[in-house]
Design a protein around this motif. Structure first.
Motif, PDB file in Angstrom:
ATOM      1  N   PHE A   1      48.980  45.456  28.837  1.00 41.76           N
ATOM      2  CA  PHE A   1      48.776  45.838  30.310  1.00 41.76           C
ATOM      3  C   PHE A   1      47.757  46.836  30.354  1.00 41.76           C
ATOM      4  O   PHE A   1      46.582  46.400  31.248  1.00 41.76           O
ATOM      5  N   VAL A   2      47.675  47.946  29.417  1.00 40.43           N
ATOM      6  CA  VAL A   2      46.599  48.921  29.647  1.00 40.43           C
ATOM      7  C   VAL A   2      45.298  48.164  29.363  1.00 40.43           C
ATOM      8  O   VAL A   2      44.242  48.520  30.060  1.00 40.43           O
TER       9      VAL A   2
ATOM     10  N   GLU B   1      44.146  45.123  29.700  1.00 42.81           N
ATOM     11  CA  GLU B   1      44.067  44.248  30.905  1.00 42.81           C
ATOM     12  C   GLU B   1      43.409  45.236  31.928  1.00 42.81           C
ATOM     13  O   GLU B   1      42.370  44.596  32.322  1.00 42.81           O
ATOM     14  N   ARG B   2      43.963  46.231  32.291  1.00 47.66           N
ATOM     15  CA  ARG B   2      43.358  46.985  33.213  1.00 47.66           C
ATOM     16  C   ARG B   2      41.945  47.464  32.996  1.00 47.66           C
ATOM     17  O   ARG B   2      41.325  47.563  34.007  1.00 47.66           O
ATOM     18  N   LEU B   3      41.982  48.125  31.672  1.00 50.89           N
ATOM     19  CA  LEU B   3      40.680  48.438  31.287  1.00 50.89           C
ATOM     20  C   LEU B   3      39.546  47.569  31.415  1.00 50.89           C
ATOM     21  O   LEU B   3      38.260  47.803  31.831  1.00 50.89           O
ATOM     22  N   ASP B   4      39.852  46.352  31.130  1.00 51.65           N
ATOM     23  CA  ASP B   4      38.840  45.365  31.308  1.00 51.65           C
ATOM     24  C   ASP B   4      38.545  45.062  32.612  1.00 51.65           C
ATOM     25  O   ASP B   4      37.312  44.502  32.779  1.00 51.65           O
ATOM     26  N   LYS B   5      39.234  45.251  33.503  1.00 51.26           N
ATOM     27  CA  LYS B   5      38.936  45.186  34.900  1.00 51.26           C
ATOM     28  C   LYS B   5      38.491  46.354  35.525  1.00 51.26           C
ATOM     29  O   LYS B   5      38.253  46.389  36.682  1.00 51.26           O
TER      30      LYS B   5
ATOM     31  N   ILE C   1      39.856  49.249  35.702  1.00 47.05           N
ATOM     32  CA  ILE C   1      40.989  49.837  36.447  1.00 47.05           C
ATOM     33  C   ILE C   1      41.616  50.792  35.524  1.00 47.05           C
ATOM     34  O   ILE C   1      41.955  50.453  34.318  1.00 47.05           O
ATOM     35  N   ARG C   2      41.742  52.160  36.053  1.00 47.09           N
ATOM     36  CA  ARG C   2      42.361  53.296  35.194  1.00 47.09           C
ATOM     37  C   ARG C   2      43.611  54.001  36.306  1.00 47.09           C
ATOM     38  O   ARG C   2      42.742  54.743  36.997  1.00 47.09           O
ATOM     39  N   ILE C   3      44.531  54.036  35.890  1.00 46.46           N
ATOM     40  CA  ILE C   3      45.442  54.753  36.850  1.00 46.46           C
ATOM     41  C   ILE C   3      45.649  56.222  36.103  1.00 46.46           C
ATOM     42  O   ILE C   3      46.229  56.211  34.939  1.00 46.46           O
TER      43      ILE C   3
END
Length: 294
Positions: free
Chosen positions: A113-114, A116-120, A122-124
């Motif tokens: 999940f992390v 996939e977020r980084l590839d987009k 996106i970082r929370i």
């Protein structure tokens, strides 16, 4: 998830999830997941599995949990599965504790999940949570090593807060408590810390010995509350002295008491409150705040 070694000769494939994950049936008819690089390549149902290629094996749960696991192991790239599995093995050796299949699967799911977020892009962001280093130094160190090992194996940079998330996973895996108990306790400790910081109007020095003592005291206080073993003392003279001598710290302690009541429906004793006052006053002295006395 960490069982290793060759399978008995003649083990047959039941389902081939992908080139690296195969399901067989054991003697009791239970589905067993076998994993290894290239294990399922060219394999068909009822073919004999090459035991030399099997790196990991575990029994697959039935129902929705089993279906979720099957989907995840089908979809997640094998390098992620392999990197996480090896990192968990190392953490088991470091902590001297069997961490179980659930932890490995949870971390695989989390890391994917992390990524996939980084590839987009996106970082929370999350807080650094320095309390973890004080409360659980061994687990935090093991989690930090896990994050570094996974990042190295995947040749990816993971956010530094991954050590925090992995620590929480380790805590739930190494404690004989319901899942989420460690995270709940930690959030309550954090809330108390924020209450004290707001009351003093400062950010506490997380590297100071007084801070470490305070964090540990709050953790043990909350654990005593759950186990109903709170400190009690018939002599209230010291409490009355602290209450009148350190009015600001007493006020902050009262806020902590109100939070604990709201969060746990339990009431702190005067003896427990006394130690909160003493710790808060010590922290105030450490940061050079104005005297509490009035």
């Amino acid at each position: 998830m960490t069982q290793k070694g060759p399978q008995r000769s003649g083990t047959l494939a039941h389902k081939v999830l992908n080139n690296n994950v195969v399901i067989s049936l054991d003697e009791q008819g239970r589905e067993r997941v076998l994993m290894g690089r290239g294990l399922g390549f060219g394999l068909k149902a009822s073919d004999t599995i090459d035991p030399g290629k099997v790196e990991k094996t575990f029994i697959l749960e039935g129902g929705e949990d089993g279906d979720r696991t099957r989907r995840m192991l089908t979809d997640v790239p094998y390098p992620v599965i392999e990197a996480v599995s090896r990192a968990v093995d190392q953490a088991e050796r470091t902590l001297g504790h069997h961490l179980g299949r659930r932890l490995t699967l949870a971390v695989i799911d989390h890391i994917q999940f992390v990524l996939e977020r980084l590839d987009k892009g996106i970082r929370i962001p999350t807080a650094s949570m320095p309390e973890l280093r004080v409360l659980h130094p061994r687990e935090f160190a093991a989690a930090t090593a896990m994050a570094a090992a996974i990042a190295t194996a995947l040749e990816r940079e993971l956010p530094p807060e991954e050590a925090v998330f992995l620590t929480m996973h380790l805590l739930n895996a190494t404690r004989d408590e319901p899942n989420g108990t460690a995270a709940l306790l930690f959030r309550r400790v954090q809330h108390v810390v924020h209450t004290v910081e707001n009351g003093l109007g400062v950010t506490l020095d997380v590297e100071s010995p007084d801070y470490a003592r305070f964090i540990l005291h709050i953790q043990f206080l909350l654990q005593r509350l759950v186990s109903r073993t709170m400190l009690r003392n018939a002599d209230s003279s010291f409490f009355e002295f602290a209450k009148h001598s350190y009015p600001r710290s007493f006020g902050i302690a009262q806020q902590v008491k109100a939070y604990v009541r709201a969060a746990t429906e339990s009431e702190l004793t005067d003896e427990e409150l006394l130690y909160v006052i003493v710790h808060v006053e010590r922290l105030a002295s450490q940061i050079g705040a104005e005297p509490s006395g009035g």
